[in-house]
Scaffold this active site. Structure first.
Site, PDB file in Angstrom:
ATOM      1  N   ASP A   6       0.847  -1.194   0.000  1.00 30.36           N
ATOM      2  CA  ASP A   6       0.000   0.000   0.000  1.00 30.36           C
ATOM      3  C   ASP A   6       0.888   1.252   0.000  1.00 30.36           C
ATOM      4  O   ASP A   6       1.836   1.340   0.800  1.00 30.36           O
ATOM      5  CB  ASP A   6      -0.879  -0.056   1.258  1.00 30.36           C
ATOM      6  CG  ASP A   6      -1.949   1.016   1.290  1.00 30.36           C
ATOM      7  OD1 ASP A   6      -2.375   1.473   0.214  1.00 30.36           O
ATOM      8  OD2 ASP A   6      -2.370   1.391   2.410  1.00 30.36           O
ATOM      9  N   LYS A  11     -12.137  12.695   8.807  1.00 26.47           N
ATOM     10  CA  LYS A  11     -12.345  12.956   7.378  1.00 26.47           C
ATOM     11  C   LYS A  11     -13.298  14.125   7.162  1.00 26.47           C
ATOM     12  O   LYS A  11     -13.011  15.037   6.420  1.00 26.47           O
ATOM     13  CB  LYS A  11     -12.937  11.709   6.704  1.00 26.47           C
ATOM     14  CG  LYS A  11     -12.055  10.467   6.802  1.00 26.47           C
ATOM     15  CD  LYS A  11     -12.698   9.329   6.034  1.00 26.47           C
ATOM     16  CE  LYS A  11     -12.062   7.979   6.335  1.00 26.47           C
ATOM     17  NZ  LYS A  11     -10.631   7.921   6.025  1.00 26.47           N
TER      18      LYS A  11
HETATM   19  P1  13P Z   1      -8.709   4.851   5.905  1.00 27.45           P
HETATM   20  O1  13P Z   1      -7.802   5.701   6.733  1.00 27.45           O
HETATM   21  O2  13P Z   1      -9.981   5.562   5.587  1.00 27.45           O
HETATM   22  O3  13P Z   1      -8.968   3.525   6.504  1.00 27.45           O
HETATM   23  O4  13P Z   1      -7.988   4.596   4.491  1.00 27.45           O
HETATM   24  C1  13P Z   1      -7.003   3.611   4.380  1.00 27.45           C
HETATM   25  C2  13P Z   1      -6.297   3.660   3.091  1.00 27.45           C
HETATM   26  O5  13P Z   1      -6.660   4.346   2.143  1.00 27.45           O
HETATM   27  C3  13P Z   1      -5.093   2.821   2.992  1.00 27.45           C
HETATM   28  O6  13P Z   1      -4.419   3.010   1.787  1.00 27.45           O
HETATM   29  O1  G3H Z   2      -3.097   4.813   3.787  1.00 24.28           O
HETATM   30  C1  G3H Z   2      -2.371   4.474   4.692  1.00 24.28           C
HETATM   31  C2  G3H Z   2      -2.690   3.384   5.624  1.00 24.28           C
HETATM   32  O2  G3H Z   2      -3.687   3.776   6.512  1.00 24.28           O
HETATM   33  C3  G3H Z   2      -1.437   2.886   6.283  1.00 24.28           C
HETATM   34  O3  G3H Z   2      -1.037   3.708   7.331  1.00 24.28           O
HETATM   35  O4  G3H Z   2       1.369   4.231   6.899  1.00 24.28           O
HETATM   36  O5  G3H Z   2       0.383   4.316   9.209  1.00 24.28           O
HETATM   37  O6  G3H Z   2       0.772   2.117   8.077  1.00 24.28           O
HETATM   38  P1  G3H Z   2       0.464   3.590   7.913  1.00 24.28           P
HETATM   39 ZN    ZN Z   3      -4.456   5.012   1.044  1.00 25.71          ZN
END
Ligand code: 13P
Ligand code: G3H
Ligand code: ZN
Length: 339
Positions: A83, A196
């Site tokens: 991610d 948000k």
């Molecule tokens: P949220 O913070 O809304 O859970 O979004 C998570 C996200 O987009 C991770 O890439």
């Molecule tokens: O979009 C990001 C996710 O919520 C991951 O968060 O970088 O704190 O692991 P993090």
């Molecule tokens: Zn994200």
């Protein structure tokens, strides 16, 4: 059964008209909870780890935990996804660990921070250039790539952008042609984290419809999709938390977005909230308790319940056995044939 390519999971979802949640993990209990929910609801699933999660878990632990998840649940298609990959180096590390999908977040420049600590947006050309570099590397190994156009409003440490720039549909076709991405994260007004919105949000739903029309063969991704349910915020605060009043993305809005062409739905914050509430509850009700299994266990159960609810709401439930998983070698041949 090995990990499933994310591209296949999302293509199948788009064909059948449902969304697939991508749930963030950092530890064993989160992975177990997600797999329990996927098994209970018979859902294909995307498990994702951020750069921070890779650091936290020392990478190799995560690698073996995800292998365990697949070994324990051979009937469930599972994609393991990086991610918000900040650079090609992290992408290569994730692919070496065996991830079946990576995101390169070329929308912002992770190497630069402004005075407030936020990363500035990258130019379209720069974004397309780094994304293409990742696509070439990943597709040669059968690995799916998610890119991002537009930036999300964010308040979380490593993923914040200085400003919200909604995705410009006019740029999508060119970006896809230039890069060859499989999936595209689009900015429609959501942001990361718990804070948000102050009231019911107005998301740019028409953008989803328009972008889906322009790039129908690319799977669209909605980040910042936690719903931040009031009951969960109240539960955290009931047991000593100090969360402020806030609103997330209502599940109904996500369902609407899926109808219009969103296939992947990123959820992290809701999981963090439910785990925090469960642990706080044990600490407050049983202050003499000091066995980690006695608070991590309930938090794992609470997370599994929440994710099972999301799997049902997103329409993922019941689709685990719709198709046979392709291998990364199959995908390698598929990408080679497209050149
Ligand atoms: P949220 O913070 O809304 O859970 O979004 C998570 C996200 O987009 C991770 O890439
Ligand atoms: O979009 C990001 C996710 O919520 C991951 O968060 O970088 O704190 O692991 P993090
Ligand atoms: Zn994200």
């Amino acid at each position: 059964m090995p990990l499933t390519p994310m591209r296949q999971i999302l293509d199948e979802a788009a064909k059948a008209g449902y969304g697939v949640g991508a749930y963030n993990v950092n530890n064993m209990e989160q992975i177990q909870a997600i797999m329990a929910a996927a098994k209970e609801t018979q859902s294909p699933v995307i498990i994702q780890a951020s750069h921070g999660a890779l650091k936290y878990s020392n990478m190799v632990y995560l690698k073996h935990l995800m292998q365990a998840a697949v070994e324990e649940n051979p009937e469930i298609p599972v994609a393991m996804h990086l991610d918000h990959g900040p650079d090609i180096k992290t992408v290569k590390e994730a692919i070496a660990l065996g991830f079946s999908s990576v995101m390169i977040d070329g929308s912002i420049d992770y190497a630069v921070k402004d005075a407030s600590g936020a990363h500035p947006p990258r130019s379209f050309e720069d974004n397309a250039r780094v994304t293409k570099e990742v696509v070439d590397y990943a597709h040669a190994r059968g690995v799916t790539v998610e890119g991002e156009l537009g930036t999300l409003g964010g308040i979380e440490d490593d993923t914040q952008a200085t400003a919200v720039h909604l995705t410009d549909p006019d740029q999508c076709q060119e970006f896809v042609q230039k890069t060859g991405v499989d999936a595209l994260a689009i900015a429609i007004g959501t942001s990361h984290g718990a804070y948000k919105f102050k009231e019911e949000p107005k998301l740019a739903m028409d953008l989803v419809t328009e972008i889906h029309k322009r790039v129908p063969n690319v799977r669209l991704v909605m980040h910042g999709s936690s719903s931040v349910p009031q009951e969960l915020v109240d539960e955290v605060n009931k047991y000593g938390g100090k969360l402020e009043k806030t609103m997330g993305v209502p599940v109904k809005a996500i369902q609407e977005a899926v109808k219009r062409g969103i296939s992947k739905i990123n959820v992290d914050t809701d999981g963090r909230l439910v785990v925090t509430a469960a642990i706080r509850k044990v600490f407050q009700e049983k202050p003499k308790e000091f066995d980690p299994r006695k608070y991590l266990g309930p938090s794992r159960d609470a997370l599994a319940k929440l994710i099972a609810e999301r799997m049902k709401a997103f329409g993922t439930a019941g689709h685990a056995k719709d198709y046979r998983a392709m291998s990364l070698d199959d995908m390698k041949a598929f990408y080679a044939g497209k050149k």
